[in-house]
Design an enzyme around this catalytic site. Structure first.
Site, PDB file in Angstrom:
ATOM      1  N   ASN A   1      40.915  42.968  -6.443  1.00 46.97           N
ATOM      2  CA  ASN A   1      41.340  42.083  -6.674  1.00 46.97           C
ATOM      3  C   ASN A   1      40.841  40.859  -5.552  1.00 46.97           C
ATOM      4  O   ASN A   1      40.354  40.925  -4.761  1.00 46.97           O
ATOM      5  CB  ASN A   1      42.731  42.117  -6.258  1.00 46.97           C
ATOM      6  N   ARG A   2      40.783  39.520  -6.319  1.00 51.77           N
ATOM      7  CA  ARG A   2      40.489  38.348  -5.570  1.00 51.77           C
ATOM      8  C   ARG A   2      41.686  37.376  -5.942  1.00 51.77           C
ATOM      9  O   ARG A   2      41.281  36.322  -6.309  1.00 51.77           O
ATOM     10  CB  ARG A   2      39.216  38.013  -5.814  1.00 51.77           C
TER      11      ARG A   2
ATOM     12  N   ASP B   1      54.911  43.030  -5.988  1.00 49.74           N
ATOM     13  CA  ASP B   1      55.831  42.574  -6.265  1.00 49.74           C
ATOM     14  C   ASP B   1      55.721  41.050  -5.508  1.00 49.74           C
ATOM     15  O   ASP B   1      56.576  41.257  -4.668  1.00 49.74           O
ATOM     16  CB  ASP B   1      57.281  43.062  -6.475  1.00 49.74           C
ATOM     17  N   LYS B   2      54.926  40.432  -6.056  1.00 48.86           N
ATOM     18  CA  LYS B   2      54.682  38.998  -5.086  1.00 48.86           C
ATOM     19  C   LYS B   2      55.895  38.119  -4.987  1.00 48.86           C
ATOM     20  O   LYS B   2      56.007  37.716  -3.751  1.00 48.86           O
ATOM     21  CB  LYS B   2      53.364  38.214  -5.510  1.00 48.86           C
TER      22      LYS B   2
ATOM     23  N   GLY C   1      44.494  54.325  -0.296  1.00 48.79           N
ATOM     24  CA  GLY C   1      44.152  55.543  -0.657  1.00 48.79           C
ATOM     25  C   GLY C   1      44.979  56.810  -0.672  1.00 48.79           C
ATOM     26  O   GLY C   1      44.613  57.818  -0.735  1.00 48.79           O
TER      27      GLY C   1
ATOM     28  N   ASN D   1      50.474  38.594   7.319  1.00 46.60           N
ATOM     29  CA  ASN D   1      49.278  38.987   6.706  1.00 46.60           C
ATOM     30  C   ASN D   1      48.049  38.060   7.098  1.00 46.60           C
ATOM     31  O   ASN D   1      47.968  36.969   6.438  1.00 46.60           O
ATOM     32  CB  ASN D   1      49.397  38.879   5.246  1.00 46.60           C
TER      33      ASN D   1
ATOM     34  N   LYS E   1      49.653  43.218   9.355  1.00 46.10           N
ATOM     35  CA  LYS E   1      48.636  44.029   8.524  1.00 46.10           C
ATOM     36  C   LYS E   1      47.187  43.503   8.805  1.00 46.10           C
ATOM     37  O   LYS E   1      46.957  42.249   8.865  1.00 46.10           O
ATOM     38  CB  LYS E   1      49.050  43.357   7.166  1.00 46.10           C
TER      39      LYS E   1
ATOM     40  N   ASN F   1      40.472  37.315   0.411  1.00 45.86           N
ATOM     41  CA  ASN F   1      40.485  36.359  -0.680  1.00 45.86           C
ATOM     42  C   ASN F   1      40.695  35.045  -0.308  1.00 45.86           C
ATOM     43  O   ASN F   1      40.986  34.328  -1.133  1.00 45.86           O
ATOM     44  CB  ASN F   1      41.433  37.105  -1.828  1.00 45.86           C
ATOM     45  N   THR F   2      41.295  34.802   1.024  1.00 44.07           N
ATOM     46  CA  THR F   2      41.708  33.471   1.474  1.00 44.07           C
ATOM     47  C   THR F   2      40.589  33.006   2.186  1.00 44.07           C
ATOM     48  O   THR F   2      40.448  33.795   3.237  1.00 44.07           O
ATOM     49  CB  THR F   2      42.931  32.996   2.010  1.00 44.07           C
TER      50      THR F   2
ATOM     51  N   GLY G   1      44.343  35.766  -4.171  1.00 41.48           N
ATOM     52  CA  GLY G   1      44.003  34.618  -3.435  1.00 41.48           C
ATOM     53  C   GLY G   1      45.681  33.995  -3.086  1.00 41.48           C
ATOM     54  O   GLY G   1      45.773  32.925  -3.205  1.00 41.48           O
ATOM     55  N   PHE G   2      46.528  35.104  -2.974  1.00 41.18           N
ATOM     56  CA  PHE G   2      47.887  34.629  -2.585  1.00 41.18           C
ATOM     57  C   PHE G   2      48.561  33.682  -3.609  1.00 41.18           C
ATOM     58  O   PHE G   2      49.237  32.840  -3.405  1.00 41.18           O
ATOM     59  CB  PHE G   2      48.139  33.938  -1.277  1.00 41.18           C
TER      60      PHE G   2
ATOM     61  N   SER H   1      43.917  39.589   4.173  1.00 42.28           N
ATOM     62  CA  SER H   1      43.270  39.463   2.787  1.00 42.28           C
ATOM     63  C   SER H   1      42.052  38.954   2.953  1.00 42.28           C
ATOM     64  O   SER H   1      41.532  38.046   3.725  1.00 42.28           O
ATOM     65  CB  SER H   1      44.261  38.404   2.115  1.00 42.28           C
TER      66      SER H   1
ATOM     67  N   SER I   1      45.884  49.923   6.374  1.00 40.51           N
ATOM     68  CA  SER I   1      45.005  48.362   6.319  1.00 40.51           C
ATOM     69  C   SER I   1      45.170  47.988   4.949  1.00 40.51           C
ATOM     70  O   SER I   1      45.864  48.300   4.128  1.00 40.51           O
ATOM     71  CB  SER I   1      43.825  48.743   6.790  1.00 40.51           C
ATOM     72  N   ASN I   2      44.825  46.748   4.999  1.00 33.54           N
ATOM     73  CA  ASN I   2      44.379  45.827   3.703  1.00 33.54           C
ATOM     74  C   ASN I   2      43.280  46.596   3.011  1.00 33.54           C
ATOM     75  O   ASN I   2      42.865  47.594   2.913  1.00 33.54           O
ATOM     76  CB  ASN I   2      44.269  44.409   3.904  1.00 33.54           C
TER      77      ASN I   2
END
Length: 354
Positions: free
Chosen positions: A117-118, A71-72, A296, A176, A217, A181-182, A120-121, A179, A245-246
């Site tokens: 996922n990628r 839920d971004k 997991g 965070n 995180k 993806n940034t 990217g915030f 990630s 972890s992420n």
């Protein structure tokens, strides 16, 4: 009384899985947003009294939380709490709105019960989400996960701004920096950059008065020296807990034809790596910091194993894509049963008992 999402999921899943993953996710969040407004979940849905626990000074009705990313923008906080979660973490939220990476950027690996996922915030920005967070009923603990904008000239300044704003609303704030993806973001997990970031965040959450706990995180893709460095820095700079972890950029053996997509991998294939990183950070911190285990976890037995391995709390996300919204309640019921089986009166007694 409307039907609970857990009752609808078996009927909706075939249709949802015919849509691309991001569109299906958007529909699910919208459904939970609506259900949160009209639903009246029973108090018992938060779990048995033996699951209540205090971590970083916060009282959690149970140790099962929602990981950031689901839920971004904080649109369905009440709906997610209504699933029986003890904590909901929204975000990642950045100081300014941003579109994120080009689509497609979210992929279900059905054969592996995994997600890549990628994103990217992608989010509407802190100023848009915080009023929704402030208005939420909060049947449990509300966390806000914050990050830096991709095109910022000063990432430390972005985190300072984000922590300052989020701390006015959140029960806890998560930094965070893990990630994948940034570009370059994970570089903040090391050396002088890490120390500067944590010092700035600690200062920001104390202004003008002492504000909520800070969690950090971390990525699962860390060498032993980096784990020790992060643990030392977190303790030195007053971080209140680590989320371990992420997503991972590594690729264990996967069967899905989508396995080659770039981005962070989550879900069942992350189980072994997430377990190992939990053990590594438990050893590196010497039990001095609470640990929140993510990655997991798909049933009560795995959640219980993480708790016995040293996690005070656990977080879910990808497993709910495949197991449905009834998963949090199944895990809390299972945890209560496992505690009774092993003679523990309280969930805190089981932390690190393995």
């Amino acid at each position: 009384m409307p039907k609970r999402p857990s009752m609808l999921f078996p009927l909706l899943r075939p249709a949802l899985f015919r849509f691309d993953a991001e569109r299906a996710h958007g529909f699910t969040v919208a459904l939970l947003e609506r259900w949160g407004r009209i639903g009246t979940p029973l108090a018992a849905s938060m779990g048995a009294p033996c699951l209540r626990t205090t971590v970083a000074g916060l009282e959690f009705p149970n140790p099962v939380g929602l990981a950031a990313g689901a839920d971004k923008d904080g649109r369905a906080i009440d709906g997610f709490f209504a699933l029986g979660l003890g904590a909901v973490e929204i975000g990642t939220l950045t100081p300014l709105p941003q579109q994120g990476n080009p689509r497609p950027r979210l992929f279900r690996l059905e054969e592996d019960r995994a997600v890549i996922n990628r994103m990217g915030f992608n989010n509407g920005g802190l100023d848009s989400a915080l009023p929704r967070a402030a208005a939420a009923k909060r049947r449990g603990v509300l966390g806000i996960n914050v990050g830096a904008n991709k095109d910022t000239a000063d990432r430390i300044a972005d985190y300072r701004t984000a922590v300052t704003k989020a701390a006015q609303v959140a029960d806890y704030v998560t930094i965070n920096i893990s990630s994948p993806n940034t570009p370059g973001l994970r570089g903040l997990q090391h050396g002088a950059a890490l120390a500067e970031l944590l010092a700035a965040a600690d200062e920001a959450r104390r202004m003008p008065i002492q504000r909520p706990p800070l969690f950090l995180k971390v990525a699962p893709d860390l060498e032993p020296a980096a784990i020790d460095e992060i643990a030392r820095a977190a303790i030195e700079h007053n971080i209140d807990g680590l989320i371990v972890s992420n997503t991972t950029v590594s690729r264990p053996a996967l069967r899905s034809p989508l396995a080659g997509e770039a981005g962070g991998l989550s879900g069942a294939p992350l189980t072994t790596l997430a377990r190992q990183r939990l053990a590594d950070f438990r050893a590196a911190t010497g039990g001095a910091l609470p640990l929140i285990s993510a990655g997991g976890i798909g049933d009560a037995e795995e959640a219980y194993a993480r708790i016995r391995a040293g996690a005070s709390l656990i977080q879910l996300y990808s497993a709910m894509v495949f197991e449905g919204p009834g998963l949090p309640r199944r895990i809390t019921r299972g945890l209560a049963r496992l505690l009774k089986r092993d003679g523990f009166d309280h969930i805190a007694d089981a932390v690190g008992a393995g």
